[in-house]
Design a protein around this motif. Structure first.
Motif, mmCIF file in Angstrom:
data_model
loop_
_atom_site.group_PDB
_atom_site.id
_atom_site.type_symbol
_atom_site.label_atom_id
_atom_site.label_comp_id
_atom_site.label_asym_id
_atom_site.label_seq_id
_atom_site.Cartn_x
_atom_site.Cartn_y
_atom_site.Cartn_z
ATOM 1 N N GLY A 30 0.959 -1.221 -0.152
ATOM 2 C CA GLY A 30 0.101 -0.042 -0.091
ATOM 3 C C GLY A 30 0.795 1.262 -0.157
ATOM 4 N N SER A 31 0.283 2.351 -0.439
ATOM 5 C CA SER A 31 1.112 3.658 -0.602
ATOM 6 C C SER A 31 2.082 3.484 -1.219
ATOM 7 C CB SER A 31 1.205 4.363 0.750
ATOM 8 O OG SER A 31 -0.099 4.204 1.714
ATOM 9 N N GLY A 32 2.243 2.913 -2.358
ATOM 10 C CA GLY A 32 3.368 2.745 -3.278
ATOM 11 C C GLY A 32 4.389 2.044 -2.630
ATOM 12 N N ALA A 125 16.675 -2.414 15.436
ATOM 13 C CA ALA A 125 15.409 -1.535 16.108
ATOM 14 C C ALA A 125 14.635 -1.209 14.748
ATOM 15 C CB ALA A 125 15.885 -0.631 16.938
ATOM 16 N N TRP A 126 13.517 -0.964 15.157
ATOM 17 C CA TRP A 126 12.632 -0.342 13.898
ATOM 18 C C TRP A 126 13.164 1.047 13.330
ATOM 19 C CZ3 TRP A 126 8.940 -3.332 12.220
ATOM 20 C CH2 TRP A 126 8.043 -4.066 13.055
ATOM 21 N N HIS A 127 13.300 0.865 11.902
ATOM 22 C CA HIS A 127 13.942 2.011 11.113
ATOM 23 C C HIS A 127 13.356 1.753 9.905
ATOM 24 C CE1 HIS A 127 16.510 -1.277 10.318
ATOM 25 N NE2 HIS A 127 17.080 -0.513 9.044
ATOM 26 N N GLY A 128 13.678 2.855 8.908
ATOM 27 C CA GLY A 128 13.743 2.723 7.543
ATOM 28 C C GLY A 128 15.113 3.429 7.180
ATOM 29 N N ASP A 129 15.427 3.197 5.894
ATOM 30 C CA ASP A 129 16.857 3.475 5.250
ATOM 31 C C ASP A 129 16.592 4.722 4.576
ATOM 32 O OD1 ASP A 129 17.426 1.028 6.057
ATOM 33 O OD2 ASP A 129 18.306 0.130 4.097
ATOM 34 N N ARG A 130 16.332 5.659 5.578
ATOM 35 C CA ARG A 130 15.795 6.960 4.981
ATOM 36 C C ARG A 130 17.095 8.109 5.066
ATOM 37 N NH1 ARG A 130 10.911 5.111 7.185
ATOM 38 N NH2 ARG A 130 11.530 5.676 9.603
ATOM 39 N N THR A 131 18.184 7.716 5.292
ATOM 40 C CA THR A 131 19.362 8.592 5.072
ATOM 41 C C THR A 131 19.682 8.985 3.460
ATOM 42 O OG1 THR A 131 20.112 8.031 7.364
ATOM 43 C CG2 THR A 131 21.808 9.157 5.862
ATOM 44 N N GLY A 132 19.888 10.219 3.188
ATOM 45 C CA GLY A 132 20.108 10.368 1.711
ATOM 46 C C GLY A 132 18.739 10.397 0.820
ATOM 47 N N ARG A 133 18.982 10.045 -0.527
ATOM 48 C CA ARG A 133 17.739 10.357 -1.368
ATOM 49 C C ARG A 133 16.630 9.636 -0.863
ATOM 50 N NH1 ARG A 133 18.786 8.171 -6.405
ATOM 51 N NH2 ARG A 133 20.332 6.910 -5.514
ATOM 52 N N SER A 134 16.650 8.513 -0.260
ATOM 53 C CA SER A 134 15.599 7.553 0.051
ATOM 54 C C SER A 134 14.576 8.350 0.944
ATOM 55 C CB SER A 134 15.861 6.078 0.505
ATOM 56 O OG SER A 134 16.810 6.568 1.609
ATOM 57 N N ALA A 135 14.906 9.571 1.593
ATOM 58 C CA ALA A 135 14.134 10.138 2.559
ATOM 59 C C ALA A 135 12.970 10.890 1.673
ATOM 60 C CB ALA A 135 14.817 11.333 3.125
ATOM 61 N N SER A 136 13.265 11.158 0.517
ATOM 62 C CA SER A 136 12.127 11.642 -0.235
ATOM 63 C C SER A 136 11.763 11.305 -1.787
ATOM 64 C CB SER A 136 12.637 13.334 -0.682
ATOM 65 O OG SER A 136 13.739 13.279 -1.210
ATOM 66 N N ALA A 137 12.431 10.020 -2.240
ATOM 67 C CA ALA A 137 12.351 9.645 -3.497
ATOM 68 C C ALA A 137 12.385 7.728 -3.115
ATOM 69 C CB ALA A 137 13.592 9.795 -4.299
ATOM 70 N N ASP A 172 17.896 -16.784 1.165
ATOM 71 C CA ASP A 172 16.517 -16.021 0.978
ATOM 72 C C ASP A 172 16.947 -14.651 0.647
ATOM 73 O OD1 ASP A 172 15.447 -18.617 1.705
ATOM 74 O OD2 ASP A 172 14.995 -17.618 3.677
ATOM 75 N N LEU A 173 16.184 -14.114 -0.245
ATOM 76 C CA LEU A 173 16.253 -13.089 -0.891
ATOM 77 C C LEU A 173 14.920 -12.052 -0.566
ATOM 78 C CD1 LEU A 173 17.654 -10.534 -2.778
ATOM 79 C CD2 LEU A 173 16.329 -11.689 -4.746
ATOM 80 N N VAL A 174 15.176 -11.041 -0.021
ATOM 81 C CA VAL A 174 14.012 -9.986 0.092
ATOM 82 C C VAL A 174 14.384 -8.655 -0.583
ATOM 83 C CG1 VAL A 174 14.474 -8.993 2.407
ATOM 84 C CG2 VAL A 174 12.041 -9.232 1.505
ATOM 85 N N VAL A 175 13.382 -8.011 -1.141
ATOM 86 C CA VAL A 175 13.776 -6.557 -2.010
ATOM 87 C C VAL A 175 12.540 -5.763 -1.493
ATOM 88 C CG1 VAL A 175 13.925 -5.173 -4.200
ATOM 89 C CG2 VAL A 175 14.803 -7.711 -3.677
ATOM 90 N N MET A 176 12.832 -4.791 -0.778
ATOM 91 C CA MET A 176 11.981 -3.730 -0.271
ATOM 92 C C MET A 176 11.869 -2.554 -1.278
ATOM 93 S SD MET A 176 12.506 -3.655 3.707
ATOM 94 C CE MET A 176 14.408 -3.759 3.688
ATOM 95 N N GLY A 177 11.010 -2.101 -1.934
ATOM 96 C CA GLY A 177 10.834 -1.237 -2.954
ATOM 97 C C GLY A 177 9.914 -0.280 -3.028
ATOM 98 N N GLY A 178 9.978 0.630 -4.012
ATOM 99 C CA GLY A 178 8.658 1.777 -4.117
ATOM 100 C C GLY A 178 9.045 2.777 -2.876
ATOM 101 N N SER A 179 7.896 3.122 -1.938
ATOM 102 C CA SER A 179 8.030 4.140 -1.051
ATOM 103 C C SER A 179 8.283 3.284 0.205
ATOM 104 C CB SER A 179 6.701 4.790 -0.946
ATOM 105 O OG SER A 179 5.641 3.885 -0.457
ATOM 106 N N CYS A 180 8.710 1.961 0.388
ATOM 107 C CA CYS A 180 8.921 1.244 1.409
ATOM 108 C C CYS A 180 9.714 1.910 2.674
ATOM 109 C CB CYS A 180 9.327 -0.255 1.258
ATOM 110 S SG CYS A 180 9.163 -1.422 2.285
#
Length: 209
Positions: A30-32, A125-137, A172-180
């Motif tokens: 959801g949400s992209g 701990a809970w986090h998103g990889d939001r340092t750098g360009r992924s904070a807005s794209a 195992d492989l996992v890929v998190m994409g879009g706005s994840c």
């Protein structure tokens, strides 16, 4: 580094090789945001674990937590763009992922980070990889796991209980994409079960951490 890994009953080869990516299955979050998952993409995962445990330049880190320094509960290794990865199969994995996702991603995977979870006490701990360009794209983070499985937990950003748990290990492989990375958080929770060691290899694009 000495580790004790309980080998997989389903991966008894010492030949380290990648499978195809046709078996990837996508979950729309959801949400992209979306997540792709492919169990057992890498054969010979236990042999790769032993190689990485012995050869990667592992380091322990300490980080500021409020008013004190605390040990990061895992060991780390990192490879910048252009640096040789610690096993040729990881270069092939990065290239295969870049080719598979080229139309969606629009750029290659460039860097690699490794985490060694020594037992169930090590965690993220809970986090998103939001340092750098992924904070807005939109971006992608691909994770290949070797060693004993540990749960990757995901929940929408803002808190609450995990809504998805994937046990990842043994190739195992996992890929998190879009706005994840912006709209969801992920974690490797601590575990009271008798977990053996696990290594995750994270491939990221340029400027994303």
């Amino acid at each position: 580094m000495r580790t004790h890994l309980q080998g997989s009953l389903f991966d008894q080869t010492d030949e380290i090789r990648l499978g195809g990516l046709a078996g990837l299955r996508r979950t729309d979050l959801g949400s992209g945001a979306w997540l792709d998952h492919l169990p057992g993409w890498l054969a010979g995962a236990d042999a790769l674990f032993e190689h990485l445990a012995a050869e990667a330049p592992w380091r322990a880190e300490r980080r500021q937590m409020y008013e004190r320094l605390v040990d990061v509960p895992r060991l780390l290794a990192s490879y910048r763009e252009g640096e040789r990865l610690p096993h040729p199969v990881l270069d092939r994995a990065r290239d295969a992922l870049g080719a598979h996702y080229a139309a969606e991603l629009g750029e290659p995977f460039a860097t690699a980070g490794l985490c060694l979870y020594r037992d169930g006490r090590d965690s993220v701990a809970w986090h998103g990889d939001r340092t750098g360009r992924s904070a807005s794209a939109d971006t992608m983070v691909a994770i290949l796991s070797v060693g004993d499985p540990r749960d990757l937990a995901l929940r929408p950003r803002g808190g609450g209980a995990a809504v998805l748990r994937l046990p990842l290990g043994h190739g195992d492989l996992v890929v998190m994409g879009g706005s994840c990375q912006r709209t969801w958080d992920h974690a490797i929770p601590k575990s009271t079960r008798a977990n053996g060691p696990r290594i995750s290899i994270q491939f990221r694009t340029r400027g994303v951490r």
